[in-house]
Enzyme design. Structure first.
Site, PDB file in Angstrom:
ATOM      1  N   ASP A  30       0.852  -1.191   0.000  1.00 30.02           N
ATOM      2  CA  ASP A  30       0.000   0.000   0.000  1.00 30.02           C
ATOM      3  C   ASP A  30       0.890   1.243   0.000  1.00 30.02           C
ATOM      4  O   ASP A  30       1.880   1.315   0.731  1.00 30.02           O
ATOM      5  CB  ASP A  30      -0.929  -0.006   1.218  1.00 30.02           C
ATOM      6  CG  ASP A  30      -2.063   0.985   1.076  1.00 30.02           C
ATOM      7  OD1 ASP A  30      -3.218   0.550   0.921  1.00 30.02           O
ATOM      8  OD2 ASP A  30      -1.792   2.213   1.098  1.00 30.02           O
ATOM      9  N   ILE A  31       0.514   2.206  -0.803  1.00 28.90           N
ATOM     10  CA  ILE A  31       1.346   3.402  -0.959  1.00 28.90           C
ATOM     11  C   ILE A  31       1.314   4.285   0.303  1.00 28.90           C
ATOM     12  O   ILE A  31       2.243   5.051   0.555  1.00 28.90           O
ATOM     13  CB  ILE A  31       0.909   4.192  -2.222  1.00 28.90           C
ATOM     14  CG1 ILE A  31       2.026   5.071  -2.738  1.00 28.90           C
ATOM     15  CG2 ILE A  31      -0.367   4.967  -1.984  1.00 28.90           C
ATOM     16  CD1 ILE A  31       1.770   5.613  -4.139  1.00 28.90           C
ATOM     17  N   GLY A  92     -16.307   2.778   3.123  1.00 26.78           N
ATOM     18  CA  GLY A  92     -15.073   3.554   3.057  1.00 26.78           C
ATOM     19  C   GLY A  92     -14.166   3.163   1.903  1.00 26.78           C
ATOM     20  O   GLY A  92     -12.963   3.426   1.937  1.00 26.78           O
ATOM     21  N   HIS A  99     -10.195  -5.243  -3.396  1.00 27.57           N
ATOM     22  CA  HIS A  99      -8.868  -5.510  -2.829  1.00 27.57           C
ATOM     23  C   HIS A  99      -8.986  -5.904  -1.374  1.00 27.57           C
ATOM     24  O   HIS A  99      -9.839  -5.406  -0.638  1.00 27.57           O
ATOM     25  CB  HIS A  99      -7.936  -4.300  -2.990  1.00 27.57           C
ATOM     26  CG  HIS A  99      -8.520  -3.013  -2.508  1.00 27.57           C
ATOM     27  ND1 HIS A  99      -9.419  -2.279  -3.260  1.00 27.57           N
ATOM     28  CD2 HIS A  99      -8.343  -2.316  -1.365  1.00 27.57           C
ATOM     29  CE1 HIS A  99      -9.770  -1.198  -2.588  1.00 27.57           C
ATOM     30  NE2 HIS A  99      -9.132  -1.203  -1.429  1.00 27.57           N
TER      31      HIS A  99
HETATM   32  P1  AMP Z   1      -9.803   1.431   0.104  1.00 24.39           P
HETATM   33  O1  AMP Z   1     -10.151   2.613   0.974  1.00 24.39           O
HETATM   34  O2  AMP Z   1     -10.148   0.121   0.758  1.00 24.39           O
HETATM   35  O3  AMP Z   1     -10.377   1.570  -1.283  1.00 24.39           O
HETATM   36  O4  AMP Z   1      -8.231   1.406   0.010  1.00 24.39           O
HETATM   37  C1  AMP Z   1      -7.511   1.881  -1.083  1.00 24.39           C
HETATM   38  C2  AMP Z   1      -6.048   1.765  -0.709  1.00 24.39           C
HETATM   39  O5  AMP Z   1      -5.286   1.900  -1.883  1.00 24.39           O
HETATM   40  C3  AMP Z   1      -5.578   2.836   0.279  1.00 24.39           C
HETATM   41  O6  AMP Z   1      -5.053   2.207   1.456  1.00 24.39           O
HETATM   42  C4  AMP Z   1      -4.502   3.585  -0.508  1.00 24.39           C
HETATM   43  O7  AMP Z   1      -3.419   3.985   0.304  1.00 24.39           O
HETATM   44  C5  AMP Z   1      -4.090   2.550  -1.550  1.00 24.39           C
HETATM   45  N1  AMP Z   1      -3.536   3.090  -2.790  1.00 24.39           N
HETATM   46  C6  AMP Z   1      -4.044   4.099  -3.537  1.00 24.39           C
HETATM   47  N2  AMP Z   1      -3.281   4.307  -4.626  1.00 24.39           N
HETATM   48  C7  AMP Z   1      -2.263   3.399  -4.558  1.00 24.39           C
HETATM   49  C8  AMP Z   1      -1.125   3.100  -5.396  1.00 24.39           C
HETATM   50  N3  AMP Z   1      -0.878   3.792  -6.532  1.00 24.39           N
HETATM   51  N4  AMP Z   1      -0.297   2.109  -5.022  1.00 24.39           N
HETATM   52  C9  AMP Z   1      -0.521   1.425  -3.881  1.00 24.39           C
HETATM   53  N5  AMP Z   1      -1.576   1.640  -3.067  1.00 24.39           N
HETATM   54  C10 AMP Z   1      -2.430   2.623  -3.387  1.00 24.39           C
END
Ligand code: AMP
Ligand code: ZN
Length: 114
Positions: A30-31, A92, A99
């Site tokens: 996760d970024i 959320g 994912h």
């Molecule tokens: P959600 O709120 O469950 O949709 O989580 C989305 C997740 O994706 C968040 O924890 C973000 O930090 C992560 N995220 C968003 N963009 C990226 C990216 N380019 N690479 C890795 N993780 C990401």
């Protein structure tokens, strides 16, 4: 072709720290990590949310879940971990490609206090 963020990561169009891949799933860091270990495990197939998964997707979702403990162990969360799937607006969810969050490497705080 879709311009979904995670589909673009699957295709290699957007960089990510990939930690596991096979023909049907991909895991990457996760970024914005919310714990010492924070991985995202996704099906390569675009499924927007868990609520959009059909009965045909059940075996794939099962294999996704079954992969999580190995990834957690390999990344330092062998003492336990938390899996989260945020679904839809009230869940959320920010990225609309299904994912599984894998969080650990530390004691996780209580999710909800009753
Ligand atoms: P959600 O709120 O469950 O949709 O989580 C989305 C997740 O994706 C968040 O924890 C973000 O930090 C992560 N995220 C968003 N963009 C990226 C990216 N380019 N690479 C890795 N993780 C990401
Ligand atoms: Zn997608």
């Amino acid at each position: 072709m879709t311009d979904c963020l995670f589909c673009r990561i699957v295709r290699g169009e957007i960089p990510a720290t990939r930690v596991y891949e096979d023909d049907e799933m991909l895991a990457f860091k996760d970024i914005h990590p919310k714990a010492a270990v924070h991985l995202l495990l996704i099906p390569k197939k675009h499924i927007a949310t868990l609520a959009d998964a059909g009965a045909d997707d059940a075996p794939l979702l099962g294999r996704l879940l079954a992969r999580a403990p190995q990834l957690a162990r390999e990344h330092g969360a062998g003492e336990g971990f938390r899996t989260i799937i945020n679904t839809g607006r009230d869940g959320g969810q920010e990225v609309y490609h299904l994912h599984l969050h894998i969080l650990g490497g530390q004691a996780m705080p209580a999710l909800i206090k009753y």
